[in-house]
Write a protein that holds these residues in place. Structure first.
Motif, PDB file in Angstrom:
ATOM      1  N   LEU A   8       0.842  -1.207   0.000  1.00  0.00           N
ATOM      2  CA  LEU A   8       0.000   0.000   0.000  1.00  0.00           C
ATOM      3  C   LEU A   8       0.875   1.254   0.000  1.00  0.00           C
ATOM      4  CD1 LEU A   8      -2.939   1.035   0.209  1.00  0.00           C
ATOM      5  CD2 LEU A   8      -2.633   1.145   2.663  1.00  0.00           C
ATOM      6  N   MET A  12       0.757   4.055  -2.869  1.00  0.00           N
ATOM      7  CA  MET A  12       0.467   5.465  -2.605  1.00  0.00           C
ATOM      8  C   MET A  12       1.646   6.342  -3.007  1.00  0.00           C
ATOM      9  SD  MET A  12      -2.573   5.308  -1.572  1.00  0.00           S
ATOM     10  CE  MET A  12      -2.934   6.931  -0.983  1.00  0.00           C
ATOM     11  N   GLY A  13       2.871   5.813  -2.818  1.00  0.00           N
ATOM     12  CA  GLY A  13       4.050   6.561  -3.259  1.00  0.00           C
ATOM     13  C   GLY A  13       4.021   6.784  -4.761  1.00  0.00           C
ATOM     14  N   LEU A  15       1.374   6.780  -6.644  1.00  0.00           N
ATOM     15  CA  LEU A  15       0.291   7.712  -6.951  1.00  0.00           C
ATOM     16  C   LEU A  15       0.692   9.147  -6.633  1.00  0.00           C
ATOM     17  CD1 LEU A  15      -2.980   5.910  -5.829  1.00  0.00           C
ATOM     18  CD2 LEU A  15      -1.916   6.034  -8.062  1.00  0.00           C
ATOM     19  N   ALA A  16       1.469   9.326  -5.525  1.00  0.00           N
ATOM     20  CA  ALA A  16       1.903  10.681  -5.171  1.00  0.00           C
ATOM     21  C   ALA A  16       2.825  11.241  -6.239  1.00  0.00           C
ATOM     22  CB  ALA A  16       2.596  10.664  -3.808  1.00  0.00           C
ATOM     23  N   VAL A  17       3.763  10.389  -6.705  1.00  0.00           N
ATOM     24  CA  VAL A  17       4.693  10.846  -7.754  1.00  0.00           C
ATOM     25  C   VAL A  17       3.915  11.131  -9.032  1.00  0.00           C
ATOM     26  CG1 VAL A  17       6.645  10.150  -9.176  1.00  0.00           C
ATOM     27  CG2 VAL A  17       6.662   9.680  -6.748  1.00  0.00           C
ATOM     28  N   ALA A  20       2.212  14.377  -8.778  1.00  0.00           N
ATOM     29  CA  ALA A  20       3.121  15.512  -8.941  1.00  0.00           C
ATOM     30  C   ALA A  20       3.502  15.699 -10.405  1.00  0.00           C
ATOM     31  CB  ALA A  20       4.361  15.312  -8.083  1.00  0.00           C
ATOM     32  N   ARG A  27      -4.481  16.024 -12.640  1.00  0.00           N
ATOM     33  CA  ARG A  27      -4.656  15.118 -11.508  1.00  0.00           C
ATOM     34  C   ARG A  27      -6.140  14.941 -11.194  1.00  0.00           C
ATOM     35  NH1 ARG A  27      -1.097  16.202  -6.314  1.00  0.00           N
ATOM     36  NH2 ARG A  27      -2.544  17.903  -6.061  1.00  0.00           N
ATOM     37  N   MET A  31      -7.960  11.276 -11.079  1.00  0.00           N
ATOM     38  CA  MET A  31      -8.243  10.818  -9.714  1.00  0.00           C
ATOM     39  C   MET A  31      -9.138   9.570  -9.670  1.00  0.00           C
ATOM     40  SD  MET A  31      -7.154  11.141  -6.910  1.00  0.00           S
ATOM     41  CE  MET A  31      -6.023  12.409  -7.399  1.00  0.00           C
ATOM     42  N   MET A  34      -6.956   6.617 -10.124  1.00  0.00           N
ATOM     43  CA  MET A  34      -6.113   6.366  -8.941  1.00  0.00           C
ATOM     44  C   MET A  34      -6.930   5.704  -7.841  1.00  0.00           C
ATOM     45  SD  MET A  34      -3.844   9.782  -8.605  1.00  0.00           S
ATOM     46  CE  MET A  34      -2.773  10.356  -9.900  1.00  0.00           C
ATOM     47  N   ARG A  35      -8.144   6.202  -7.668  1.00  0.00           N
ATOM     48  CA  ARG A  35      -8.999   5.613  -6.619  1.00  0.00           C
ATOM     49  C   ARG A  35      -9.347   4.173  -6.964  1.00  0.00           C
ATOM     50  NH1 ARG A  35     -12.838  10.238  -4.039  1.00  0.00           N
ATOM     51  NH2 ARG A  35     -11.141  11.682  -3.691  1.00  0.00           N
ATOM     52  N   VAL A  38      -6.541   2.016  -5.890  1.00  0.00           N
ATOM     53  CA  VAL A  38      -6.573   1.777  -4.441  1.00  0.00           C
ATOM     54  C   VAL A  38      -7.677   0.779  -4.091  1.00  0.00           C
ATOM     55  CG1 VAL A  38      -6.945   2.865  -2.195  1.00  0.00           C
ATOM     56  CG2 VAL A  38      -5.577   3.999  -3.910  1.00  0.00           C
ATOM     57  N   ILE A  42      -7.243  -2.682  -2.169  1.00  0.00           N
ATOM     58  CA  ILE A  42      -7.912  -2.990  -0.897  1.00  0.00           C
ATOM     59  C   ILE A  42      -8.672  -4.309  -1.004  1.00  0.00           C
ATOM     60  CG2 ILE A  42      -9.790  -2.210   0.630  1.00  0.00           C
ATOM     61  CD1 ILE A  42      -8.683   0.565   0.385  1.00  0.00           C
TER      62      ILE A  42
END
Lengths: 52, 299
Positions: A8, A12-13, A15-17, A20, A27, A31, A34-35, A38, A42
């Motif tokens: 996870l 998330m790392g 997704l953060a990159v 950016a 973004r 989104m 990206m969701r 996730v 999960i």
């Protein structure tokens, strides 16, 4: 369980990159994707639970 | 006491210095190259967030080690204690003695080690991740983890109080009237776990006042200080995180201040768990003393 958490953090790392790289406006568009990533990740947790 | 404060305050003070340097660098970068604002934020959160985890994870690890040692001690010493007390004759009629407490102490320590510590670490991580990608928040999950842990702690403490006071032999010593304002102060001003602290104080106070004639009051005080010092360590660390959050807020990124605040909250929950473990340590030590006294014929 710990592997799942580590995964996870990686997700998330990434997704953060990605967020950016994409910048503020794009973004917003990406989104939901990206969701979805996730959400799929999960769902893997549920398959890890005993009895499933 | 000062050594304890210095040892606790050292790592968070270094962390605060690091946050100041990183924030200054990030603010300068934002001013010089505003088009890279996103990247600056990401680097700031990754570097400061990784550094911020350090003292918090240390506190959790200390708790983990303590719980591991306690589990070994319980599993080793309790059958011997129980058998010795039964064999010593008349030991079961001692005031304050209740075999059911064994179950709860042991259960609390096992649950504390197996469930609470991993859940706390997960709570740290989820807080961090929801600050890293604010569009995908995990704040409610980590809040639920904290609330669930607090619920479990409160049930365990309630069981302790119930079983220990069930014998009816214990009462507050004459100092209880003096202790009430202190308890009210703690309950209102220590966030989240203030009432747990006062409840546990009540239980330990009742227990130790009953034990003092048997074990000696100086020994009881020494045991209390020894078993409660990890709690003080975690409580101080939690407050230092809250302080860092408060001091950072004007200049640091708002996610960073919020993250420190969350770490402080989670550490307050850890402090609640530490109280249970401290009580377990205290209880075991006192029982061992009673056993020795009973065997020596002085009980």
């Amino acid at each position: 369980m710990w592997e799942w958490i580590a995964g996870l953090i990686w997700l998330m790392g990434i997704l953060a990159v990605t967020g950016a790289v994409l910048g503020q406006d794009e973004r917003e568009n990406f989104m939901p994707l990206m969701r979805l990533a996730v959400l799929l990740y999960i769902l893997r947790l549920i398959s890890l639970l005993p009895g499933s | 006491m000062w050594e304890l404060i210095a040892a606790v305050a050292g790592p968070p003070a270094k962390l605060f210095a690091l946050i100041i340097v990183l924030s200054a660098a990030a603010l300068a970068a934002d001013f010089a190259v505003p088009q890279f604002r996103e990247w600056t934020r990401l680097f700031l959160l990754v570097s400061a967030g990784a550094a911020a985890m350090g003292p918090a994870i240390d506190a959790v690890r200390m708790m983990d080690g303590l719980v591991g040692k306690m589990t070994g001690l319980f599993l080793g010493i309790y059958p011997v204690l129980a058998a010795g007390m039964a064999a010593a004759g008349g030991a079961l009629s001692l005031i304050n003695w209740n075999p059911a407490v064994f179950l709860f102490v042991q259960g609390a320590v096992v649950i504390g080690g197996k469930w609470m510590v991993p859940l706390l670490i997960v709570s740290f991580i989820l807080d961090y991740l929801s600050r890293l990608v604010p569009e995908i928040p995990f704040t409610r999950i980590s809040e639920m983890i904290r609330v669930t842990l607090l619920g479990a702690i409160s049930v365990i403490i309630a069981c302790y109080s119930l079983f220990i006071t069930a014998t009816g032999a214990m009462a507050w010593s004459s100092g209880s009237a003096l202790a009430e304002p202190i308890k009210a102060l703690l309950r209102q001003h220590v966030p989240l776990i203030g009432s747990f602290i006062t409840d546990t104080m009540g239980v330990v106070g009742k227990y130790s006042s009953g034990m003092a004639p048997i074990a000696g009051s100086y020994l009881i005080v020494a045991l209390l200080v020894t078993s409660l010092s990890p709690v003080a360590y975690v409580l101080l660390t939690a407050f230092l995180y809250k302080w860092i959050a408060a001091l950072c807020e004007p200049f640091a990124h708002e996610d960073l201040a919020g993250f420190f605040d969350d770490i402080g909250k989670t550490l307050f929950v850890l402090c609640g768990i530490m109280l249970i473990v401290a009580f377990a340590i205290f209880y075991t030590a006192v029982l061992s003393i009673i056993l020795i006294k009973v065997i020596a014929g002085a009980g």
